[in-house]
Design a protein around this motif. Structure first.
Motif, short mmCIF file in Angstrom:
data_model
loop_
_atom_site.label_atom_id
_atom_site.label_comp_id
_atom_site.label_asym_id
_atom_site.label_seq_id
_atom_site.Cartn_x
_atom_site.Cartn_y
_atom_site.Cartn_z
N TRP A 33 0.83 -1.21 0.00
CA TRP A 33 0.00 0.00 0.00
C TRP A 33 0.86 1.26 0.00
CZ3 TRP A 33 -4.50 1.73 -1.28
CH2 TRP A 33 -5.61 0.90 -1.25
N ASN A 34 1.97 1.22 0.70
CA ASN A 34 2.80 2.41 0.82
C ASN A 34 3.47 2.78 -0.50
OD1 ASN A 34 4.11 4.54 2.23
ND2 ASN A 34 5.95 3.29 2.43
N TYR A 35 3.97 1.77 -1.23
CA TYR A 35 4.73 2.05 -2.44
C TYR A 35 3.93 1.87 -3.73
CZ TYR A 35 8.96 2.14 0.43
OH TYR A 35 9.91 2.46 1.36
N HIS A 36 2.87 1.08 -3.70
CA HIS A 36 2.10 0.79 -4.91
C HIS A 36 0.60 0.85 -4.60
CE1 HIS A 36 5.86 -0.62 -6.76
NE2 HIS A 36 6.09 -1.21 -5.60
N PRO A 37 0.09 2.02 -4.23
CA PRO A 37 -1.31 2.11 -3.81
C PRO A 37 -2.30 1.77 -4.91
CG PRO A 37 -0.33 4.30 -4.05
CD PRO A 37 0.79 3.32 -4.13
N GLU A 38 -1.99 2.10 -6.16
CA GLU A 38 -2.92 1.79 -7.25
C GLU A 38 -3.10 0.29 -7.40
OE1 GLU A 38 -2.09 3.71 -10.94
OE2 GLU A 38 -1.62 5.64 -10.01
N ARG A 39 -1.99 -0.45 -7.40
CA ARG A 39 -2.07 -1.90 -7.52
C ARG A 39 -2.71 -2.51 -6.28
NH1 ARG A 39 2.44 -4.91 -10.97
NH2 ARG A 39 2.85 -3.33 -12.56
N ALA A 40 -2.39 -1.96 -5.12
CA ALA A 40 -2.97 -2.48 -3.89
C ALA A 40 -4.49 -2.33 -3.90
CB ALA A 40 -2.38 -1.76 -2.68
N TYR A 41 -4.97 -1.20 -4.36
CA TYR A 41 -6.41 -0.97 -4.42
C TYR A 41 -7.07 -1.92 -5.43
CZ TYR A 41 -10.85 1.54 -4.81
OH TYR A 41 -12.20 1.87 -4.80
N ALA A 42 -6.42 -2.09 -6.58
CA ALA A 42 -6.97 -2.98 -7.60
C ALA A 42 -7.04 -4.42 -7.09
CB ALA A 42 -6.13 -2.90 -8.87
N TRP A 43 -6.00 -4.87 -6.43
CA TRP A 43 -6.00 -6.23 -5.92
C TRP A 43 -6.97 -6.40 -4.75
CZ3 TRP A 43 -4.88 -10.73 -7.70
CH2 TRP A 43 -3.97 -10.86 -8.75
N GLU A 44 -7.12 -5.37 -3.98
CA GLU A 44 -8.06 -5.45 -2.87
C GLU A 44 -9.48 -5.63 -3.40
OE1 GLU A 44 -7.13 -3.35 1.06
OE2 GLU A 44 -8.67 -2.09 0.16
N LEU A 45 -9.83 -4.88 -4.44
CA LEU A 45 -11.16 -5.03 -5.04
C LEU A 45 -11.32 -6.43 -5.65
CD1 LEU A 45 -11.52 -1.57 -6.82
CD2 LEU A 45 -12.68 -2.32 -4.74
N ARG A 46 -10.29 -6.90 -6.31
CA ARG A 46 -10.35 -8.23 -6.93
C ARG A 46 -10.55 -9.31 -5.87
NH1 ARG A 46 -7.96 -10.37 -11.75
NH2 ARG A 46 -8.45 -12.58 -11.85
N LEU A 47 -9.82 -9.22 -4.78
CA LEU A 47 -9.91 -10.24 -3.73
C LEU A 47 -11.20 -10.12 -2.93
CD1 LEU A 47 -6.18 -10.23 -2.59
CD2 LEU A 47 -7.36 -11.92 -4.01
N GLN A 48 -11.80 -8.94 -2.92
CA GLN A 48 -13.11 -8.81 -2.28
C GLN A 48 -14.16 -9.62 -3.05
OE1 GLN A 48 -13.77 -4.58 -2.07
NE2 GLN A 48 -12.41 -4.31 -0.30
N ASP A 49 -13.96 -9.74 -4.35
CA ASP A 49 -14.85 -10.57 -5.16
C ASP A 49 -14.56 -12.05 -4.98
OD1 ASP A 49 -16.77 -11.18 -7.24
OD2 ASP A 49 -15.06 -11.50 -8.58
N GLU A 50 -13.29 -12.41 -4.82
CA GLU A 50 -12.90 -13.81 -4.78
C GLU A 50 -12.86 -14.41 -3.39
OE1 GLU A 50 -9.23 -14.15 -6.87
OE2 GLU A 50 -10.07 -13.53 -8.79
N ILE A 51 -12.66 -13.57 -2.35
CA ILE A 51 -12.53 -14.09 -0.98
C ILE A 51 -13.70 -13.67 -0.11
CG2 ILE A 51 -11.09 -14.08 1.09
CD1 ILE A 51 -8.66 -13.70 -0.68
N ALA A 52 -13.84 -12.36 0.11
CA ALA A 52 -14.94 -11.86 0.95
C ALA A 52 -15.13 -10.38 0.65
CB ALA A 52 -14.63 -12.06 2.43
N ALA A 53 -16.36 -9.93 0.77
CA ALA A 53 -16.68 -8.55 0.40
C ALA A 53 -15.97 -7.54 1.28
CB ALA A 53 -18.20 -8.34 0.49
#
Length: 477
Positions: free
Chosen positions: A398-418
């Motif tokens: 999150w500190n160095y790559h916030p854009e990727r972190a946000y994208a992966w967080e949204l992706r994993l909310q779909d695949e793991i838990a909301a």
């Protein structure tokens, strides 16, 4: 070549692939040194009678074999193995002529090496195994380890007489070790006559390291001539383990030797000439051992409190001092590397591994490890800025790559838990800052993820429609 076969009929597939005729066909299809996936796909499967019985016999033999093989996760206690003979019988069974009855399987056992009971006894003393042989491998976080040595440390003092009990061999947890040695020592190929000497000099090189294929789970921290050796189980290691070794074993032993040196000097300088000569001879031995122990203590304190020294002038010195606190996720290589001066008398590889870790370049770049981040912090963090996967490993995604972190967080909310979030140190603040300062970018990422989810739903709906029998309609229709 690193591929796998997925088959519905496991017993039939296993037997068919191991049949000699299959090997001959594959060798004809591809006379090279490796088989490829395409070769296996072209292999005709010949029916073999009684595959379920063959498979059951193999499975039972392998289960017993693994329960007696110490590096296995299924290990319980040492014992004989039927595995070699079971495989030979199975080969005969799958290669037998058609319409030939299945040969009877008679279990034949290979006796375990005489060193296996001693190895098990050491593991039980260190708290790795259940001493009764019923529970197998113990979890130090949950198991009752009152039967084992404190902190998983077995300290051996080579200046003691064979029957002495003032080091760890005098602890009740070592009783199984003494029993195993008394029963199996005559069959062990070693010139050592005493358990303490064998464990100090031969056991690691001859038994433990080969058994674990150079990734040992018990480490022999050793003085330069192996006069003093401390066996420590890595699964029970924590940040205070080396301090415990110093306080409870090394410093008391140093005090005892200091006292003996003082007493011997008095006798040497006394009026009794015969006693003086004997004392002078003994003084030379004890003084050498004391000096060896003093060097061992100094090296251990440095590794415990600061970090390992440079193996040679060409190797980069560590950037930061750090308390030695192993992380099992780093693996044996990395954790052992930071203790190379203490392991070098018995194990040369950690010195080489530390050199590679300190260099941090090319194929031997270990900057993904937690240990590298402790001793070379700036170098690792600099790489994290360029490598998102490395940033994930070190908790700064999150500190160095916030854009990727946000994208992966949204992706994993779909695949793991909301409500899933990528949790790191200060990740909440980094997320809040990104959503506030880069709202347009965040909105674009969200829209892209929503489009992906829509495509996913449409694909699933299309596949469901294709799988329906002709004439049926979905509930939506």
């Amino acid at each position: 070549m690193g591929t796998s076969v997925y088959i519905n009929d496991l017993p039939g597939g296993l037997c068919a692939l191991n049949a000699s005729i299959s090997a001959r066909i594959l060798e004809s299809l591809n006379p090279g040194i490796h088989f490829q996936a395409g070769d296996v796909n072209r292999l005709a499967l010949f029916p073999i009678a009684s595959v379920d019985k063959i498979f059951a016999s193999l499975n039972g033999a392998f289960t017993r074999h693994e329960s007696h093989r110490e590096p296995s996760v299924e290990f319980k206690h040492p014992g004989p193995s039927p595995w070699r003979h079971a495989q030979a019988w199975a080969q005969i069974a799958v290669d037998r002529p058609e319409d030939t009855p299945l040969p009877a399987y008679a279990e034949t056992l290979d006796r375990e090496p005489p060193t296996d009971p001693l190895s098990f006894a050491l593991g039980a003393a260190l708290g790795r195994f259940d001493a009764s042989g019923k529970l197998g491998i113990l979890d130090p976080q949950t198991a009752d380890l009152t039967h084992a040595l404190p902190h998983g440390v077995l300290f051996l003092d080579g200046t003691l007489t064979p029957d002495a009990t003032s080091d760890s061999l005098g602890h009740p947890a070592a009783a199984l070790l003494h029993t195993a040695w008394s029963e199996h020592a005559p069959a062990i190929d070693s010139k050592r006559k005493h358990l303490r000497d064998y464990l100090r000099h031969d056991f690691f090189a001859d038994v433990h390291r080969p058994m674990y294929e150079n990734r040992p789970i018990h480490w022999p921290l050793s003085s330069s001539k192996k006069t003093f050796v401390a066996w420590i189980n890595i699964h029970r290691w924590h940040a205070g383990t080396l301090r415990y070794l110093l306080a409870e074993h090394l410093h008391p032993t140093k005090q005892r030797l200091d006292g003996e040196v003082s007493d011997l000097r008095k006798v040497r300088d006394g009026a009794d000439a015969k006693a003086a000569r004997a004392a002078d001879k003994r003084l030379t031995q004890v003084s050498a051992a004391r000096d060896e122990l003093g060097e061992f203590i100094a090296d251990l304190k440095a590794c415990a409190e600061q970090g390992p020294p440079q193996p040679d002038p060409k190797t980069k010195a560590r950037d930061d001092d750090a308390v030695y606190d192993p992380d099992l996720d780093d693996g044996v290589m990395i954790n052992a590397a930071a203790l190379w001066p203490l392991l070098a008398p018995q194990w040369k590889d950690p010195k080489k591994w530390w050199t590679e870790l300190a260099t941090g370049e090319g194929r031997k770049d270990y900057d993904w490890s937690h240990l590298a981040a402790r001793y070379f912090k700036n170098r690792v963090l600099h790489k994290c800025k360029d490598d998102p996967s490395l940033a994930v490993a070190h908790g700064c995604f999150w500190n160095y790559h916030p854009e990727r972190a946000y994208a992966w967080e949204l992706r994993l909310q779909d695949e793991i838990a909301a409500d899933f979030t990528i949790d790191e140190a200060a990740s909440d603040a980094a997320r809040k800052r990104f959503l506030a300062d880069s709202s347009q970018t965040a909105q674009a990422i969200l829209q892209k993820e929503q489009a992906r989810r829509l495509r996913k739903l449409e694909k699933a709906d299309t596949e469901a429609q294709q799988d329906m029998p002709d004439g049926e309609e979905s509930d939506d229709d």
